[in-house]
Design an enzyme around this catalytic site. Structure first.
Site, PDB file in Angstrom:
ATOM      1  CB  SER A 127       3.349  -6.407  -3.154  1.00 25.66           C
ATOM      2  OG  SER A 127       2.826  -6.581  -4.369  1.00 25.66           O
ATOM      3  CE1 TYR A 140       1.666  -1.304  -2.704  1.00 23.27           C
ATOM      4  CE2 TYR A 140       2.105  -2.845  -4.663  1.00 23.27           C
ATOM      5  CZ  TYR A 140       1.348  -2.537  -3.248  1.00 23.27           C
ATOM      6  OH  TYR A 140       1.037  -3.438  -2.716  1.00 23.27           O
TER       7      TYR A 140
END
Length: 233
Positions: A127, A140
């Site tokens: 990501s 995250y």
């Protein structure tokens, strides 16, 4: 025929990758937790596998005796968006378990056979949040930064054996990742301008795996052309 093992294949990027690899001629094993969603993939000639990637015994049994030429580590979750000081420990533990620990464990089970054959390819869905700082995404971001570091070091271990390693770094992709943590208005604002679609990522994956074996795309970033709110994947 080569075999691809794709995790998190019930929706979004994983589903799109499974379908694209099937069209590319791979025998695809699609793993995920939703039996209904996986059965829909079976209609496209894909082998469904109901699997919780955090269940070490189940993963070991699933991979036993299975030849894997291409491993796509895509399964992941997004913990609730919040200041880290307010995050629940259960949400932190779950994100680390799914996004990082399970990925490392599954890869450890798959790569020895690739090393024995002297060929193979491991792909990770990372990501943009693993490479840049965003508010309310500390855990995250930590898991995705861990994936990036793991992919780079794994490549150093496996490249001498002819195994390729690729990290996908998506920006804003229109998936169900935020479905349970953002209200409809926030999701609408996030996708107000055209976002990258899961199929776009899948087409890039196909292009990467179809390169000759002596060429390894170590990382590719895929972002929407037009900016919007700074939220990743």
């Amino acid at each position: 025929m080569k075999t691809a093992f794709v995790t998190g294949a019930t929706s979004g990027i994983g589903r799109a990758i499974a379908l694209e690899l099937s069209r590319a001629g791979y025998e695809v094993v699609a793993a995920g937790r939703s039996a209904a969603a996986l059965q829909a993939l079976a209609a496209d000639g894909i082998t469904p596998l109901v699997l919780d990637v955090t269940d070490r015994n189940a993963v070991r049994q699933a991979l036993s005796g299975l030849r894997i030429d291409l491993l796509v580590n895509n399964a992941g979750i997004m913990p609730p968006l919040a200041n880290f000081a307010d995050a629940e420990l259960a949400d932190i533990d779950a994100a680390i378990a799914v996004n990082l620990s399970a990925v490392v464990a599954l890869t450890r089970l798959a790569v020895p056979q690739m090393r024995e054959r002297g060929s193979g390819h491991v792909i990770f869905t990372g990501s943009a949040a693993g490479h840049a700082a965003f508010p309310n995404m500390a855990v995250y971001s930590a898991t995705k930064a861990g994936i990036s570091g793991f992919a780079a070091a794994l490549r150093a271990d496996l490249a001498p054996h002819g195994i390729r390693v690729t990290e996908i770094v998506p920006g804003r992709v229109e998936t169900a990742l935020y479905q349970h943590i953002l209200d409809p208005e926030a999701r609408a604002a996030m996708y107000a301008s055209k976002s990258v679609q899961p199929e776009d990522v899948a087409r890039m994956v196909r292009a990467v795996v179809e390169l000759p074996e002596w060429a390894d795309v170590t990382r590719f970033d895929i972002m929407p052309t037009r900016p919007a709110t700074p939220v990743s994947r």
